[in-house]
Design an enzyme around this catalytic site. Sequence first.
Site, PDB file in Angstrom:
ATOM      1  N   TYR A   1       0.818  -1.300   0.024  1.00 18.37           N
ATOM      2  CA  TYR A   1       0.006  -0.083   0.074  1.00 18.37           C
ATOM      3  C   TYR A   1       0.927   1.140  -0.039  1.00 18.37           C
ATOM      4  O   TYR A   1       2.079   1.432   1.028  1.00 18.37           O
ATOM      5  CB  TYR A   1      -0.943   0.130   1.175  1.00 18.37           C
ATOM      6  CG  TYR A   1      -1.844   1.114   1.392  1.00 18.37           C
ATOM      7  CD1 TYR A   1      -2.903   1.581   0.688  1.00 18.37           C
ATOM      8  CD2 TYR A   1      -1.759   2.252   2.032  1.00 18.37           C
ATOM      9  CE1 TYR A   1      -3.687   2.509   0.446  1.00 18.37           C
ATOM     10  CE2 TYR A   1      -2.499   3.191   2.164  1.00 18.37           C
ATOM     11  CZ  TYR A   1      -3.677   3.464   1.412  1.00 18.37           C
ATOM     12  OH  TYR A   1      -4.535   4.337   1.568  1.00 18.37           O
TER      13      TYR A   1
ATOM     14  N   ASP B   1       9.447   3.790  -0.432  1.00 20.85           N
ATOM     15  CA  ASP B   1       8.586   4.423   0.434  1.00 20.85           C
ATOM     16  C   ASP B   1       8.689   3.935   1.800  1.00 20.85           C
ATOM     17  O   ASP B   1       8.518   3.139   2.271  1.00 20.85           O
ATOM     18  CB  ASP B   1       7.275   3.882  -0.162  1.00 20.85           C
ATOM     19  CG  ASP B   1       5.624   4.460   0.567  1.00 20.85           C
ATOM     20  OD1 ASP B   1       5.945   5.380   1.347  1.00 20.85           O
ATOM     21  OD2 ASP B   1       4.674   4.177   0.268  1.00 20.85           O
TER      22      ASP B   1
ATOM     23  N   LYS C   1       3.691  10.219   8.004  1.00 25.11           N
ATOM     24  CA  LYS C   1       3.217   9.827   9.458  1.00 25.11           C
ATOM     25  C   LYS C   1       4.115  10.368  10.555  1.00 25.11           C
ATOM     26  O   LYS C   1       3.749  11.304  10.740  1.00 25.11           O
ATOM     27  CB  LYS C   1       3.510   8.202   9.249  1.00 25.11           C
ATOM     28  CG  LYS C   1       2.035   7.693   8.361  1.00 25.11           C
ATOM     29  CD  LYS C   1       1.932   6.174   8.656  1.00 25.11           C
ATOM     30  CE  LYS C   1       1.319   5.559   7.729  1.00 25.11           C
ATOM     31  NZ  LYS C   1      -0.140   5.660   7.747  1.00 25.11           N
TER      32      LYS C   1
HETATM   33  C1  LIG Z   1       3.674   2.808   3.175  1.00 30.72           C
HETATM   34  C2  LIG Z   1       2.654   3.643   2.865  1.00 30.72           C
HETATM   35  N1  LIG Z   1       2.796   4.601   1.831  1.00 30.72           N
HETATM   36  C3  LIG Z   1       1.813   5.656   1.829  1.00 30.72           C
HETATM   37  C4  LIG Z   1       1.023   5.748   2.783  1.00 30.72           C
HETATM   38  C5  LIG Z   1      -0.197   6.621   2.700  1.00 30.72           C
HETATM   39  O1  LIG Z   1      -0.067   7.634   3.660  1.00 30.72           O
HETATM   40  P1  LIG Z   1      -1.293   8.704   3.905  1.00 30.72           P
HETATM   41  O2  LIG Z   1      -2.184   7.720   4.542  1.00 30.72           O
HETATM   42  O3  LIG Z   1      -0.677   9.753   4.823  1.00 30.72           O
HETATM   43  O4  LIG Z   1      -1.784   9.315   2.690  1.00 30.72           O
HETATM   44  C6  LIG Z   1       0.878   4.680   3.769  1.00 30.72           C
HETATM   45  C7  LIG Z   1      -0.549   4.951   4.408  1.00 30.72           C
HETATM   46  O5  LIG Z   1      -0.668   3.768   5.424  1.00 30.72           O
HETATM   47  C8  LIG Z   1       1.797   3.703   4.018  1.00 30.72           C
HETATM   48  O6  LIG Z   1       1.544   2.744   4.613  1.00 30.72           O
END
Ligand SMILES: Cc1ncc(COP(=O)(O)O)c(C=O)c1O
Length: 461
Positions: free
Chosen positions: A166, A271, A299
Site C-alpha cells: 500500500y 516508500d 506519518k
Molecule cells: C507505506 C505507505 N505509503 C503511503 C501511505 C499513505 O499515507 P497517507 O495515509 O498519509 O496518505 C501509507 C499509509 O498507510 C503507507 O503505509
Amino acid sequence: MATRTHVEIDRARITELTQREAAALDARTQGSREFYARARKSLVGGVASSYQSRDPWPIYLSHGKGANVWDIDGNEYLDFHNGFGSMVQGHAHDVISKAVTDRIGLGTHFAAPTEDAIVVGEELARRWGLPKWRYVNSGSEATMDAIRIARGTTGRDTIVKIFGSYHGHHDYVMVSIGVDYAMIGDRFDLQSLSYGLGIPQAVVEMTVAVPFNDAEAMERRIEKLFEEGRPPACVIMEPAMMNLGVVLPEPGYLEAVREITRKHGVMLIFDEVKTGLCIAAGGAVERYGVVPDLVTLAKALGGGLPSGAIGGTTEAFEVVESGGVVQVGTYNGNPLSMAAARANLLEVLTPAAYAHLDSLNEHLLMGCQQVIEKYSFPGYSVGIGSKGCVTFSPEKITDYTSFKAHQDVELCELAWLYNMNRGVFMTPGREEEWTLSITHTHEDCNRFIAAFEELADDLTA
Ligand SMILES: Cc1ncc(COP(=O)(O)O)c(C=O)c1O
C-alpha cells in the site's frame, strides 16, 4: 524466524472466544455505539476515513497522553496503534506541544517558506544522506509526487510496485493490493488489479506488480516490460514491508534491487512513510545501507500534524529544479507542521530515543516469541525498530502470496479483541503491526505479552 511444530487450533474454539470477546467489547463501548448512531447521519459510515470503519461500531477516542489513549466511554488503553505509526513520539509530547503553541501565535499559514522548513530539510538530508527535499501533507501526496518525478525524469509511463503493498490512495498505486489468493497470478506475471472502484483501467494497466523478496522475478518483469515497449520509470517499494504485518527484506534483496534498477535505468523509490523515523533515525536507508534515488516520508514526521516529504539525489530532483515537473501544494511546508517536525526531529527523536525503542521492541518481540514456544502456538514474532507483530502463520511469510496462503485471519481478529478488552489499543486489520512510542516502558510491553499469553492459553487449554 524458524518455524517449528505447533498445535492445531480448534476453529470452533476461535469462534466461541471471538463471540465472548466481541460481546465484552460491545458492553464496555456503549458510548461509542451512541456516537456511531449520531455520526452516521453526517459522516459516511460514521467515520472520516474508511480505514476507521469497524463492525458493529468504531471505537471513538477522546484524548491521549504519552503511551495512553482513552475512549469516549472512559476506558484507558496503552496505545500500540499510535495512529498507524504516526505517534512514535507518544501523545501530547510536551516539547512538540510547546513548539506548536509557540508557532500558533505567530501565524499558522502563509504559503511562503519559513526557517523551520529549512532546518527540517537540513536534518532530513543529514539523516538520509540525500541532499534535496520537498514537502507535502500526507504519504499519498509524497508517493504521487515521487512517481511523477520519476516519470518526468525518464519520460516513461509504466511503474513497478510490490504486490500487496500500500502506498496511499491515489490512482497510480491503488493497484494489486488486498486481492483474493486465487487472483494473484503467476509470480513472474502478477496481475494488475484495481483496489476498489473508480480507478481508470488505463492507469491500472500502467502499474505492474512483482513479488517482494524476489529479485529474479523483478528483473524478469522489468526486462519483459522493455520487450513490450513499455519500460518502467521506477520501482516504488517499502524496503521493509509494513502492510503485511511486518515482512523484512531477506539478506541481499535490497542490494539486488538497487543493482537491477540501476542497470536498467529505472529509478528506485523507497516508500518510507511507515519505516522512516520509526525503525531508525535515518529509516530503512540507514538500517539497511541501500540508497534509493528518492525516498518518501509522512506519518511520524509531523509529530501528529499532517505532513510529508520527498527526499532525493540532486540528479533525481533536477527535473523539479528545472521546472519540468511541477511539484506544488498550498499547504506544503505549513509553518505549524514544520514547527512540530523541527521539534520532533531535533529534540524528541534523538539517538537515545531510538536506543529505547530498540530495547523495548526486543523485549516485546522476545516476550511474544517465548509465549509462542511455551504453547507451541502457530506463529512467530517479527519486527524492527518501533515496529512489530505476531504473525499468525505457521509458515514464514516473505511476500503477498505466502501471506494470503498462510495468515490466519480469524486469529488476527480474535487477538485484536483480546487486546482491546485488556487495555491494549492495537492497530486493527490483518495487514497491520504495532508501533511503540518513546513513552512506552518495558512494563507496558509486558501488558501486551500478558494479553497474548492469555489468548494462547485459552486457545490451547
Ligand atoms: C507505506 C505507505 N505509503 C503511503 C501511505 C499513505 O499515507 P497517507 O495515509 O498519509 O496518505 C501509507 C499509509 O498507510 C503507507 O503505509
